[in-house]
Write an enzyme that holds these catalytic residues in place. Sequence first.
Site, short mmCIF file in Angstrom:
data_model
loop_
_atom_site.label_atom_id
_atom_site.label_comp_id
_atom_site.label_asym_id
_atom_site.label_seq_id
_atom_site.Cartn_x
_atom_site.Cartn_y
_atom_site.Cartn_z
N HIS A 60 0.83 -1.21 0.00
CA HIS A 60 0.00 0.00 0.00
C HIS A 60 0.87 1.26 0.00
O HIS A 60 1.23 1.78 1.05
CB HIS A 60 -0.91 -0.02 1.24
N LEU A 63 2.59 6.45 -5.05
CA LEU A 63 3.83 6.95 -5.67
C LEU A 63 3.60 8.24 -6.45
O LEU A 63 4.53 8.86 -6.93
CB LEU A 63 4.47 5.87 -6.55
N ARG A 64 2.33 8.63 -6.60
CA ARG A 64 1.94 9.96 -7.12
C ARG A 64 2.20 10.21 -8.59
O ARG A 64 1.88 11.29 -9.09
CB ARG A 64 2.62 11.09 -6.31
N ASN A 94 -4.79 6.25 -7.11
CA ASN A 94 -5.26 7.65 -7.07
C ASN A 94 -4.22 8.64 -7.61
O ASN A 94 -3.83 9.59 -6.95
CB ASN A 94 -5.75 8.04 -5.67
N ASP A 152 -8.78 3.32 -3.18
CA ASP A 152 -8.21 3.84 -1.93
C ASP A 152 -8.06 5.37 -1.94
O ASP A 152 -7.67 5.97 -2.93
CB ASP A 152 -6.84 3.23 -1.67
N HIS A 179 -11.02 1.01 1.19
CA HIS A 179 -10.80 2.15 2.09
C HIS A 179 -12.09 2.29 2.89
O HIS A 179 -13.06 2.90 2.43
CB HIS A 179 -10.50 3.42 1.29
N HIS A 232 -5.55 -0.23 5.94
CA HIS A 232 -5.26 0.62 7.12
C HIS A 232 -6.28 0.55 8.26
O HIS A 232 -6.94 1.55 8.58
CB HIS A 232 -5.04 2.07 6.69
N ASP A 305 0.92 2.61 3.73
CA ASP A 305 0.08 3.72 3.24
C ASP A 305 0.95 4.96 3.02
O ASP A 305 0.53 6.09 3.31
CB ASP A 305 -1.09 4.01 4.18
N HIS A 309 3.17 14.13 0.58
CA HIS A 309 2.62 15.41 0.12
C HIS A 309 3.76 16.41 0.11
O HIS A 309 4.77 16.23 0.81
CB HIS A 309 1.51 15.89 1.06
O1 DOR Z 1 -4.16 9.67 4.62
C1 DOR Z 1 -4.34 9.17 3.52
N1 DOR Z 1 -3.75 9.68 2.42
N2 DOR Z 1 -5.14 8.10 3.40
C2 DOR Z 1 -5.49 7.60 2.19
O2 DOR Z 1 -6.20 6.61 2.16
C3 DOR Z 1 -5.04 8.27 0.95
C4 DOR Z 1 -3.77 8.97 1.19
C5 DOR Z 1 -3.37 9.88 0.04
O3 DOR Z 1 -3.49 9.48 -1.12
O4 DOR Z 1 -2.84 10.97 0.33
#
Ligand code: DOR
Length: 429
Positions: A60, A63-64, A94, A152, A179, A232, A305, A309
């Site tokens: 989980h 990698l953005r 996502n 997720d 999720h 999670h 997870d 950011h």
């Molecule tokens: O805190 C989280 N951030 N939970 C998630 O399920 C998604 C993740 C994200 O993509 O930033």
Amino acid sequence: MKLLIKSGRVIDPTQHLDKVLDVFIEDGVIKDIMANIEMDNVQKIDAQGKIVCPGLIDVHVHLREPGFEYKETIETGLKAAVAGGFTAVCCMANTNPVNDNQEVTRYILKKAQEVNLARIYPIGAVSKGLEGKELASIGELKEAGVVALSDDGNPIYDSGFLRRAMEYAKCFELPIISHAEDKKMSPDGVMNEGKISTKLGLPGIPKASEEIMVFRDIKLAELTGWHIHIAHVSTAGAVDLIREAKRRGIRVTAETCPHYFSLTEEAVEGFNTNAKVSPPLRTRNDVEAIKQGLKDGTIDLIATDHAPHHPLEKETTFEDAPSGIIGLETSLPISLRLVEEGVLSWSELIDKMSCAPARIFGLLAGSLEPGKVADITIIDPDITYQIDPSQFFSKGRNCPFAGWGVKGRAVIAIVGGKIVYQFEKIRTS
Ligand code: DOR
């Protein structure tokens, strides 16, 4: 290409092994595990005093890439992975565009191949655009190489839709990762609902928001006979529901993350945005229940997870900051605290960080049996240091463990018989 790992404490739960042995690798495959293998013309690694185990697998991670390369790229994410001892990761859908079609899956696989560090296993979206309305092209995603399906980040609210998705996913033998959070219960919620949210004046998220969805997911697994994996897990109530479902033979598996067994909602005090995560950090009672769930097998595995950011995105008010904690470079030392505390044995920990992920998602590796691919992590169990996010390979700095004194770290990661990471050095060719 031949590699001989000498005199390490080899721990492989799949073979009930915990012994000082040598491991011989040839052409990317484990050839032999025995005491005192003597050989010339091989590259040797002295593993005395180290743990040698099947390569760690994180099912989980975010990698953005594509789309949010300012937060993380496949390259920086995979560097962080190997530096944390992970020889394979599963990356969530996502991204932007969402991984709901073959083009995105293929793009991710191609990028990862270019980077050539840890293995990557993409997870496809359940629904187009993660909107929970229209099924993604599941058959095509499978053909392109996804190993599971998940929206997720977003819960799937429509139970009828999820039922259909599970029936469809069953035909393609793709587990669905849930999720489990009813965000509609607390649309403004930013942390656990309780004394601390009241004290800080922050809108709370009740534990029931997770447990309602876990209960619903279990019912759908029972109805469809298909495998749901709960991502999670953060509450004691969710652990109880999963334990009971497993007792009844329902196809449910579960993961938790290091922050849910090492931190409580108190980490949010001071409006620490690095402790903002979805689902939120809970209470001491939940932490203890999660440890118990890990110990008794209710929770099958530990995933991170990893949710990077940009530092500037976290430098705002608690309400406005995005949710997410990075984990690739802290998961092993934080999880090793469970061994130190006597919650898990070394062998149980390695099962939860390597063998179980491989078993549940049908991935290569997760075992040192001769004939298996040589994905191996070598851990120094005695090294002590302070967690310093400024040194991470990840672009993310959203780590609530900064400054923690920890013991143990991965010192070598081997993927397909090649050393891809050696303490502080990433392979460049
Ligand atoms: O805190 C989280 N951030 N939970 C998630 O399920 C998604 C993740 C994200 O993509 O930033």
